[in-house]
Write a protein that holds these residues in place. Structure first.
Motif, mmCIF file in Angstrom:
data_model
loop_
_atom_site.group_PDB
_atom_site.id
_atom_site.type_symbol
_atom_site.label_atom_id
_atom_site.label_comp_id
_atom_site.label_asym_id
_atom_site.label_seq_id
_atom_site.Cartn_x
_atom_site.Cartn_y
_atom_site.Cartn_z
ATOM 1 N N LEU A 31 0.827 -1.204 0.000
ATOM 2 C CA LEU A 31 0.000 0.000 0.000
ATOM 3 C C LEU A 31 0.859 1.250 0.000
ATOM 4 C CD1 LEU A 31 -2.696 1.527 0.268
ATOM 5 C CD2 LEU A 31 -2.481 1.238 2.747
ATOM 6 N N HIS A 32 1.884 1.268 0.832
ATOM 7 C CA HIS A 32 2.764 2.434 0.906
ATOM 8 C C HIS A 32 3.472 2.677 -0.428
ATOM 9 C CE1 HIS A 32 3.049 1.803 5.556
ATOM 10 N NE2 HIS A 32 1.856 2.222 5.156
ATOM 11 N N ALA A 36 2.929 5.972 -2.881
ATOM 12 C CA ALA A 36 4.078 6.771 -3.319
ATOM 13 C C ALA A 36 4.114 6.862 -4.845
ATOM 14 C CB ALA A 36 5.378 6.170 -2.791
ATOM 15 N N GLY A 37 3.836 5.758 -5.515
ATOM 16 C CA GLY A 37 3.797 5.758 -6.981
ATOM 17 C C GLY A 37 2.694 6.638 -7.535
ATOM 18 N N THR A 38 1.544 6.625 -6.881
ATOM 19 C CA THR A 38 0.430 7.476 -7.306
ATOM 20 C C THR A 38 0.813 8.948 -7.198
ATOM 21 O OG1 THR A 38 -1.185 5.829 -6.582
ATOM 22 C CG2 THR A 38 -1.986 8.069 -6.866
ATOM 23 N N VAL A 39 1.448 9.311 -6.086
ATOM 24 C CA VAL A 39 1.881 10.701 -5.879
ATOM 25 C C VAL A 39 2.893 11.104 -6.950
ATOM 26 C CG1 VAL A 39 3.193 12.198 -4.322
ATOM 27 C CG2 VAL A 39 1.367 10.750 -3.412
ATOM 28 N N VAL A 49 6.510 7.506 3.230
ATOM 29 C CA VAL A 49 5.172 6.963 3.463
ATOM 30 C C VAL A 49 5.319 5.956 4.595
ATOM 31 C CG1 VAL A 49 3.204 5.724 2.501
ATOM 32 C CG2 VAL A 49 4.596 7.145 1.006
ATOM 33 N N GLY A 50 4.411 5.998 5.538
ATOM 34 C CA GLY A 50 4.451 5.049 6.641
ATOM 35 C C GLY A 50 3.137 5.079 7.388
ATOM 36 N N GLY A 51 2.994 4.183 8.320
ATOM 37 C CA GLY A 51 1.776 4.175 9.095
ATOM 38 C C GLY A 51 1.607 2.890 9.868
ATOM 39 N N VAL A 52 0.440 2.766 10.471
ATOM 40 C CA VAL A 52 0.090 1.592 11.275
ATOM 41 C C VAL A 52 -1.262 1.084 10.803
ATOM 42 C CG1 VAL A 52 1.493 2.207 13.276
ATOM 43 C CG2 VAL A 52 -0.831 3.088 13.089
#
Length: 88
Positions: A31-32, A36-39, A49-52
């Motif tokens: 997903l990350h 990033a590719g979409t942006v 890009v990161g998250g939980v």
């Protein structure tokens, strides 16, 4: 010759609906990378890009020709579609 320069750094946060822990550890790297590719396809630069399990953070440099609204709309729509495709 005149030129226009800008450097707008955005910290974007996307949360899951009702902050449910839907972003499993197995799908987060994909997903990350997809976000990033979409942006990048929109002409912006994605630094991080990161998250939980219940939210994702993005650090993005906004392109001079892109609006914040269009960047958010496209990124959210594309990532939502990607997540739905992964659950099939």
């Amino acid at each position: 010759m005149p030129q226009s320069l800008s450097f707008i750094l955005l910290h974007i946060l996307f949360g899951t609906k009702d902050r449910r822990p839907n972003l499993r550890k197995e799908i987060r790297p994909g997903l990350h990378a997809y976000m990033a590719g979409t942006v990048r396809q929109l002409g912006c630069e994605c630094y991080r890009v990161g998250g939980v399990e219940d939210h994702v953070h993005l650090a993005v440099r906004l392109s001079r020709t892109m609006t914040v609204a269009k960047l958010l709309e496209t990124t959210k729509s594309a990532s939502s579609t990607w997540i739905k495709d992964q659950s099939r």
